[in-house]
Design a protein around this motif. Structure first.
Motif: not given
Length: 228
Positions: A70-92
């Motif tokens: 499951s490491v590969f799948a986890a890395l995909i999730l971590l990409r989304s973590q970064v993406d959503q966090l940067m969007r969140a901070a931008f709109f905040a």
């Protein structure tokens, strides 16, 4: 005579990942004590923050409970973590009202100076707005990780390099080198909570500060143990 490849060391990754789940879980009671405005900007930012946190938690959960597959799948999730966090901070913070309206109307990030915004550009914009320190750390983190993780997500060379090895096709062996990945993910969850705190109307309340300091202390213990 050819020597067999050394077996990757795998002593710390699973316990680090499981403790990462516990560390992330600790932020939810803190968020629950925040009094947040019920307006469009805040709702968008907080929804994105929750998505970022759940992706980080899920990645650590997968590694902790199914490390070999499951490491590969986890890395995909971590990409989304970064993406959503940067969007969140931008709109905040730094997003204009028009940029927020464009995002909601068109279901995609707006453009600035003719260029579509993405995690790399958002990292620099957000850092300048919130005064993140040390200067350059978050943009460098996004720059160094997001591109590789994007290649995994979209089936680029990063994916091929992960699965194609000298002995044929198979997942890249799980090893303790991934401890840095899960600890970095927890770092970003602290940034997510700080972003939410910037929107809270009760930031100075004793109840919230008590919960926040307790979580920070647990985080310090976690990083002292696992972060290099």
């Amino acid at each position: 005579m050819n020597q067999p490849a050394p077996t990757p060391q795998l002593e710390n990754l699973v316990p680090a990942a499981l403790e990462s789940v516990a560390s992330i879980d600790g932020c939810y009671p803190v968020l629950a004590k925040m009094e947040l405005p019920n307006d469009e900007r805040t709702n968008v930012a907080i929804a994105l923050l929750y998505a970022s946190l759940e992706q980080a938690r899920s990645a650590s959960f997968l590694i902790g409970n199914d490390v070999h597959q499951s490491v590969f799948a986890a890395l995909i999730l971590l990409r989304s973590q970064v993406d959503q966090l940067m969007r969140a901070a931008f709109f905040a913070g730094p997003a204009t009202d028009q940029e927020l309206a464009t995002y909601l109307a068109e279901d995609e990030l707006p453009r600035r100076n003719g260029n579509k915004l993405g995690p790399r550009s958002l990292a620099s914009i957000n850092e300048a707005h919130f005064g993140w320190t040390p200067v350059g750390r978050i943009p460098a983190t996004v720059e160094n990780s997001w591109g590789v993780l994007s290649g995994m997500t979209h089936g680029g060379m990063a994916l091929l390099n992960y699965y194609i090895g000298e002995n044929g096709i198979g997942a890249h062996p799980a090893s303790d080198e991934f401890v840095d990945v899960v600890t970095n993910s927890v770092v970003l969850t602290h940034l997510a909570v700080a972003t939410a705190l910037s929107l809270a109307t009760n930031e100075e309340s004793g109840e919230l500060q008590t919960a926040l300091q307790a979580w920070y202390q647990k985080g310090h213990e976690y990083f002292s143990k696992w972060s290099r």
